[in-house]
Design an enzyme around this catalytic site. Sequence first.
Site, short mmCIF file in Angstrom:
data_model
loop_
_atom_site.label_atom_id
_atom_site.label_comp_id
_atom_site.label_asym_id
_atom_site.label_seq_id
_atom_site.Cartn_x
_atom_site.Cartn_y
_atom_site.Cartn_z
N ASN A 7 -4.67 20.54 -32.57
CA ASN A 7 -5.86 21.29 -32.98
C ASN A 7 -5.45 22.76 -33.03
OD1 ASN A 7 -8.31 22.56 -33.20
ND2 ASN A 7 -9.24 21.61 -31.39
N LYS A 14 -4.11 23.65 -29.41
CA LYS A 14 -4.32 22.69 -28.32
C LYS A 14 -3.71 21.37 -28.77
CE LYS A 14 -8.73 24.69 -26.94
NZ LYS A 14 -10.15 24.59 -27.26
N ARG A 92 -6.66 18.06 -36.36
CA ARG A 92 -8.07 18.41 -36.55
C ARG A 92 -8.14 19.46 -37.65
NH1 ARG A 92 -11.87 22.40 -33.28
NH2 ARG A 92 -13.84 21.80 -34.22
N HIS A 181 -18.34 19.64 -35.95
CA HIS A 181 -18.31 18.82 -34.73
C HIS A 181 -18.52 17.34 -35.07
CE1 HIS A 181 -19.94 22.42 -32.17
NE2 HIS A 181 -18.62 22.42 -32.16
N HIS A 209 -24.49 18.32 -28.97
CA HIS A 209 -23.14 18.75 -28.56
C HIS A 209 -23.25 20.21 -28.15
CE1 HIS A 209 -18.61 18.99 -29.12
NE2 HIS A 209 -18.96 20.27 -29.10
N ARG A 242 -22.25 32.96 -30.86
CA ARG A 242 -22.83 32.91 -32.21
C ARG A 242 -24.35 32.87 -32.15
NH1 ARG A 242 -19.39 27.80 -34.13
NH2 ARG A 242 -17.92 28.21 -32.47
N ARG A 285 -21.49 29.13 -16.93
CA ARG A 285 -21.47 29.23 -15.46
C ARG A 285 -21.76 30.67 -15.03
NH1 ARG A 285 -16.11 25.78 -15.62
NH2 ARG A 285 -16.10 27.03 -17.51
N GLU A 385 -12.76 14.30 -28.50
CA GLU A 385 -12.38 14.44 -29.91
C GLU A 385 -10.91 14.05 -30.13
OE1 GLU A 385 -14.40 18.25 -29.37
OE2 GLU A 385 -14.80 18.22 -31.51
P1 ADP Z 1 -15.58 24.36 -26.66
O1 ADP Z 1 -16.65 24.54 -27.68
O2 ADP Z 1 -14.71 25.58 -26.49
O3 ADP Z 1 -14.82 23.06 -26.75
P2 ADP Z 1 -16.62 23.25 -24.17
O4 ADP Z 1 -17.19 22.00 -24.68
O5 ADP Z 1 -15.40 23.18 -23.33
O6 ADP Z 1 -16.41 24.32 -25.30
O7 ADP Z 1 -17.78 23.99 -23.35
C1 ADP Z 1 -17.58 25.24 -22.78
C2 ADP Z 1 -18.87 25.65 -22.09
O8 ADP Z 1 -19.19 24.69 -21.08
C3 ADP Z 1 -18.79 27.01 -21.40
O9 ADP Z 1 -19.95 27.78 -21.68
C4 ADP Z 1 -18.77 26.61 -19.93
O10 ADP Z 1 -19.36 27.60 -19.12
C5 ADP Z 1 -19.63 25.38 -19.92
N1 ADP Z 1 -19.42 24.63 -18.69
C6 ADP Z 1 -18.29 24.05 -18.26
N2 ADP Z 1 -18.47 23.54 -17.02
C7 ADP Z 1 -19.75 23.82 -16.65
C8 ADP Z 1 -20.55 23.57 -15.50
N3 ADP Z 1 -20.07 22.91 -14.45
N4 ADP Z 1 -21.83 24.02 -15.51
C9 ADP Z 1 -22.33 24.68 -16.57
N5 ADP Z 1 -21.63 24.94 -17.68
C10 ADP Z 1 -20.36 24.53 -17.72
#
Ligand code: ADP
Length: 398
Positions: A7, A14, A92, A181, A209, A242, A285, A385
Amino acid sequence: MRVLVINSGSSSIKYQLLDPDTGAVAASGQVSRIGEPVAPGTPSVEHDSDGHTLEHHGAIKDHAAGLRVVFDLFARSGHDLTAEGLRAVGHRVVHGGEVFYAPTLITDAVVRSIDELSALAPLHNPANVVGIESARALLPGVPQVAVFDTAFFHGLPDAAKTYAIDAKVAAAHGIRRYGFHGTSHEYVSGRVADVLGRKPEELNQIVLHLGNGASASAIRAGRAVDTSMGLTPLEGLVMGTRSGDIDPGIIPHLMRTAGLGIDAIDDLLNRNSGIKGLSGVNDFRELQGLIDSGDTAARLAYDVYIHRLRHYIGAYLVELGRVDAITFTAGVGENSPQVRADALADLSGFGITVDPDRNTAKDRAARLISPRGAQIPVLVVPTNEELAIARAAAALVA
Ligand code: ADP
């Protein structure tokens, strides 16, 4: 025999080496800050294999250099990719435009077409092309397959994919809703059917998602009938950086009154809006930490996020008429019980409730979070994915 999934983003790659049949991951990792300086002590490549992490330090000039380092790290961790007999490399690819709607064996002509679609995805498709070219050069004998983020939404009904702008302008410039997605929405909706012991064709589903990027989809009998992202991944839900939906009139207004040029506006809406624009942080977080400390801007960002999410859930309930499952996935969707509870609060009149104990259970597996016997099952399903891409690539070359 394994599949290597790649990706490649504008400044990152990645990757995962995995068995498409079992899902077992032999190695995975990430190349960061491609083409940028790297601070001393910060790894530019992190490679996980059999519970060990190998690091590479030093700047990575371009994607080809990045992949060479990755191949070297694979060799050092016991996987010689050139001799491993890979089944395929799965790439991807973000935008398939009108041209691609299924996993596609990569040829020179396919690479040219993906490159030509760069006008629709200027940040993503050029990076995807560089990743594909580099992998083809390093693994000349291995079939390479492109899996498109837009593919699952290719068959959207005309009413859902058409923007109400001058039809001739839209046709001349490929302007329609494409959706993104798609690999995740398709994989997750398939897993929902497994968990419920039903066939995808029997189910109407809403999939949410919620990651850094976020999108919602409405799926009728296994086929996507609507989605919140559009021509680009900017439309729809509030995301990490965004804006999601805004009044398009804001753009000419900013050009006239703030004197912003098109690149500044692009930057504003894609990188300095959403949760980050409202609160200063884009990680959920950190946002939750700020809210807990009484930060009112963070609270507002969260409330706007939930407001827009509920707006789409409501729209898709009406659009589908009958809904058999609502599912949360990706970083926020899988990990934030608060978001799940707030997104579906006070909807018992629609047959939608979340069980507090199930919702907050520390469980990583795909699972129900609605009460036993609920009218509409609510689920959490981890997305994957990479596995979906590996399976699609393996199936195509079989
Ligand atoms: P990407 O679109 O980069 O693939 P991810 O699906 O990895 O993103 O999601 C990233 C988001 O998920 C970040 O905003 C992160 O803070 C949130 N996230 C990850 N773990 C937690 C958690 N334990 N509680 C709340 N949010 C979380």
